[in-house]
Write an enzyme that holds these catalytic residues in place. Structure first.
Site, PDB file in Angstrom:
ATOM      1  N   ASP A   1       0.861  -1.176   0.000  1.00 44.20           N
ATOM      2  CA  ASP A   1       0.000   0.000   0.000  1.00 44.20           C
ATOM      3  C   ASP A   1       0.904   1.234   0.000  1.00 44.20           C
ATOM      4  O   ASP A   1       2.126   1.141   0.157  1.00 44.20           O
ATOM      5  CB  ASP A   1      -0.988   0.005   1.163  1.00 44.20           C
TER       6      ASP A   1
HETATM    7  C1  BGC Z   1      -4.955   3.361  -0.148  1.00 41.13           C
HETATM    8  C2  BGC Z   1      -5.104   2.337  -1.242  1.00 41.13           C
HETATM    9  C3  BGC Z   1      -4.947   2.981  -2.590  1.00 41.13           C
HETATM   10  C4  BGC Z   1      -3.599   3.654  -2.634  1.00 41.13           C
HETATM   11  C5  BGC Z   1      -3.303   4.305  -3.963  1.00 41.13           C
HETATM   12  C6  BGC Z   1      -3.686   4.169  -0.310  1.00 41.13           C
HETATM   13  O1  BGC Z   1      -3.662   5.235   0.565  1.00 41.13           O
HETATM   14  O2  BGC Z   1      -4.974   2.714   1.104  1.00 41.13           O
HETATM   15  O3  BGC Z   1      -6.348   1.709  -1.134  1.00 41.13           O
HETATM   16  O4  BGC Z   1      -5.085   2.034  -3.596  1.00 41.13           O
HETATM   17  O5  BGC Z   1      -3.538   4.645  -1.626  1.00 41.13           O
HETATM   18  O6  BGC Z   1      -4.062   5.416  -4.176  1.00 41.13           O
END
Ligand code: BGC
Length: 758
Positions: free
Chosen positions: A291
């Site tokens: 993530d």
């Molecule tokens: C979120 C993810 C997301 C990623 C990219 C993160 O902060 O938890 O779900 O896909 O950002 O935007």
């Protein structure tokens, strides 16, 4: 009871055990091409494939500094970047792809990822709303269209579906998932993967899916986003993992790990999750992306001392691609050279990334998704709005309808439309709206105006506002708690009307990432508005828009009719009007219960019995002393404009063997005066287990359309394998003994029968 454990580098297995669905990514001819390519790559170029940067759009963490932009472009040309996120549009993706393909030595294309969560340009209902349709076909279609639009805009890969189970509505990201139940969650997860990926990842209208957040992110303590999770292996396996497994079996090309720790181990550094279970037991052949910054966050977690150690723990644990931590690009090659990371682990991660790029057809033509003419044509396709309206109305849940106030008469003389969300053209788009244009949704007011007869006068009054100041992905909302100046006009409008529709709930940016709330009631001055309006006219329909279950309090008791419309997407206003005026008879059911009070959270209908289940007259049983244990509206609940009755369920056998199955059936009758659709639900209780079992578990559902007075026998096949769970011996299997089965229209109001497993 087992706990999630860390498995060190030596225990890591790269065993190849394909499962259904995963085969799509692996074929001998492609693996040979990958071998040849890997053989040509320098260590730095390999690490580059594992490195992902974001362009500046919609960043969900600290954005890259301006100076870094140049470094990023140089690195792409040097083959040090494998993927970009938040680059969209046929032109922009083409330009950036050119840097990689024409600029780098091995011409390996970039893979472009984006959060396409509930639509790309056309917004569909938020995922929690769509789950209320209990309609995997409609959900698959919604993901299909989102993929079609995104692929036409140069996007190869979505960070969806989010398949996190959540029992706590304080957690703002509950809006992105399918609610509280692992069985429904698994059906929805598979439907979304099928929708995004279609039959062939190389087709021009499909994108790679990403099951996230692996794992247990929805169980953050206190419902506070990013918070720690402490969870038994039993709950992990029986509650959290089934939707992930379903996504893997449906062929999800990628997984994303999660920000949280489980029992002291951040998921990004958790080899048990990523290597033992996902890549080992399930034979997953795609890649795992971290993530946003989650590799680097292992430092503040207190799990490692610095970014170098973070890189080492992450790659060893099976995190293949680094999203925005820069841990791999800065440290991985040196770690390999110093003998601290086995080069085979890097090769395996690179192979996984390349597999997905090959499957998307990027090696045949890296620009194939970047076609401006197709983009313009696909994004203007009028059939997408039709589909969005259809799934939006299937998602609406009728919570209350005293005295049959709904449906409203289209030819009424005057209808008052009131409330802070009534004319809002932005909130219905929900959070995580990708490239839906701001303020582009059909508002409730517009929907009502379009639906009523030419002689009907529609009077609008905002009443109160939800928030003041900035509202967007990154800003914290300031609720308006002082401006009562619009209430008198709203009361006047209500007094003179034949019927009143009041739209209240949440701003779109009150749920979503980082949007946890300790109070999930109707905030600001909304209840005050409702009290004043209901005092002036009893014929009030409350339309709730929200990204989570709300605690309804006074409103739940005093509003005669309540519809939960979630954030219904681009066509929300038309969809709600379809239901308000009876063009569509509501059939949605809650994918998560509505608590009576926030203090009941976390909660699920599938709770354990405890040793003191009650109810008893005294206090010494497992109960709250100040209110009932159960929610106001339970999982699976939702009314219709007609009524349904259920016969006693019948079972085709009183006993089945280990390989056997039985038929559970009940006759469902439409006892009202309108045609309607009921979601018939099958639940099971395993009375005694080597580990205690929930008091009820959903095992099946079917949507049946019945004419007034019509009866139909609805039958489910329940196989012994459907009764399997993660047992005390650490196996997924059914245990012999007695079971109850329940059939009904929600998780509370059911009729039961029983059988046993030999
Ligand atoms: C979120 C993810 C997301 C990623 C990219 C993160 O902060 O938890 O779900 O896909 O950002 O935007």
């Amino acid at each position: 009871m087992h706990v999630v454990r860390f498995v060190g580098a030596l225990a890591v297995s790269l065993a190849f055990i394909p499962v259904a669905g995963a085969d799509g990514l692996v074929n001998p001819a492609t693996e040979k091409k990958i071998d040849a390519l890997i053989a040509q790559m320098t260590l730095e170029e390999k690490v580059g494939q594992l490195n992902q940067y974001s362009s500046a759009f919609d960043v969900t963490g600290p954005p890259p500094s301006a100076g870094y932009q140049k470094v990023m472009y140089d690195q792409i040309r040097q083959g040090l970047v494998g993927s970009m996120i938040n680059v969209t549009g046929a032109e922009a993706t083409r330009q950036m792809q050119r840097l990689a393909v024409e600029g780098s030595r091995l011409r390996i294309p970039l893979i472009f990822g984006l959060d396409v969560i509930h639509g790309y340009r056309t917004a569909f209902p938020i995922p929690l709303g769509e789950a209320a349709s209990f309609d995997p076909g409609a959900i698959e279609q919604s993901a299909r269209i989102a993929a079609t639009e995104a692929a036409a805009a140069g996007v190869h890969w979505t960070f969806a579906p989010m398949v996190d189970i959540a029992w706590d509505a304080r957690w703002g990201r509950i809006m992105e998932g399918a609610g509280e139940d692992p069985f429904l969650g698994a059906q929805v997860a598979a439907a979304r993967v099928r929708g995004f990926q279609g039959r062939d990842l190389a087709a021009l209208d499909t994108i790679a899916a990403c099951a996230k957040h692996y794992a247990a992110y929805g169980f953050a303590q206190g419902g506070r986003d990013y918070n720690a999770v402490d969870m038994s292996e039993e709950t992990l396996r029986n509650v959290v993992l089934p939707p992930f497994k379903a996504a893997a079996e449906a062929g999800a090309a990628t997984f994303m790990n999660s920000f949280n720790e489980i029992a002291g181990i951040p998921s990004t550094g958790n080899a048990h999750l990523q290597r033992d279970i996902l890549k080992g037991e399930w034979g997953f052949q795609g890649f795992v992306v971290s993530d946003w910054g989650s590799i680097g966050e292992m430092v503040p977690h207190g799990f490692v001392e610095n970014l170098e150690q973070a890189a080492q723990r992450a790659i060893v644990a099976g995190s293949d691609m680094d999203m925005e931590s820069r841990a791999y690009v800065l440290h991985l090659a040196a770690l390999v050279k110093a003998g601290k990371v086995d080069a085979k682990l890097v090769d395996d991660a690179v192979r996984r990334v390349l597999r997905v790029k090959f499957a998307l057809g990027l090696f045949d033509d890296p620009y194939r998704y970047s076609d401006a003419a197709r983009e313009t044509q696909v994004l203007a396709d009028p059939s997408h709005a039709v589909a969005a309206r259809d799934v939006a109305r299937k998602s609406i849940v009728l919570l209350k309808n005293e005295g049959g106030l709904l449906p409203l008469d289209k030819s009424a003389k005057t209808i008052a439309v009131i409330g802070p969300l009534a004319a809002d053209k932005d909130s219905p788009l929900g959070n995580w709206r990708a490239h839906a244009e701001s303020n582009s949704a059909v508002s409730l007011l517009e929907g009502v105006k379009a639906a009523v007869s030419s002689g009907t006068s529609v009077v609008y009054a905002e009443g109160v506002r939800l928030s003041t100041g900035a509202r967007n992905f990154g800003a914290r909302l300031t609720l308006d708690t002082t401006d009562r100046s619009g209430i008198p006009a709203a009361v006047e409008a209500a007094r003179a009307a034949d019927a009143v529709v009041v739209a209240v709930g949440e701003d779109a940016f009150q749920s979503g990432e980082g949007r946890s709330q300790a109070d999930i009631g109707l905030k600001g001055l909304q209840e005050e508005l409702l009290r004043a309006v209901i005092a002036a006219n009893k014929r009030v329909v409350v339309v709730l828009m929200s990204g989570r279950p709300l605690v309804l309090g006074w409103t739940g008791e005093n509003a005669p009719a309540i519809l939960e419309a979630w954030f219904g997407g681009s066509q929300a206003g038309h969809a709600v009007a379809d239901v308000l005026f009876g063009e569509y008879n509501p059939s949605g059911k809650l994918p998560v219960g509505f608590p009576r009070h926030v203090g009941q959270l976390p909660m699920t209908y599938a709770h354990k019995s405890t040793g003191r289940p009650g109810p008893e007259p005294g206090v010494t049983w497992s109960s709250y002393n100040d209110m009932p244990n159960d929610p106001l509206y339970p999982f699976g609940y939702g009314l219709s404009y007609t009524t349904f009755s259920y016969s006693e369920p019948k079972v085709s056998a009183l006993e089945i063997g280990r390989d056997g199955s039985l038929r559970v059936s009940a006759t469902v009758t439409n006892t009202g005066k309108r045609a309607g659709t009921e979601v018939v639900q099958l639940y099971v209780r395993d009375l005694v287990g080597s580990l205690t079992r929930p008091v009820k578990e959903l095992k099946g559902f079917q949507k049946v359309a019945l004419a007034p007075g019509e009866s139909r026998e609805v039958a489910f096949t329940l196989a012994a394998k459907d009764l399997a769970f993660y047992t005390a011996s650490g196996r997924w299997e059914a245990e012999p003994g007695a079971f109850k089965v329940f059939v009904g229209g929600n998780s509370r109001d059911v009729r039961e029968a029983g059988f046993s497993l030999r």
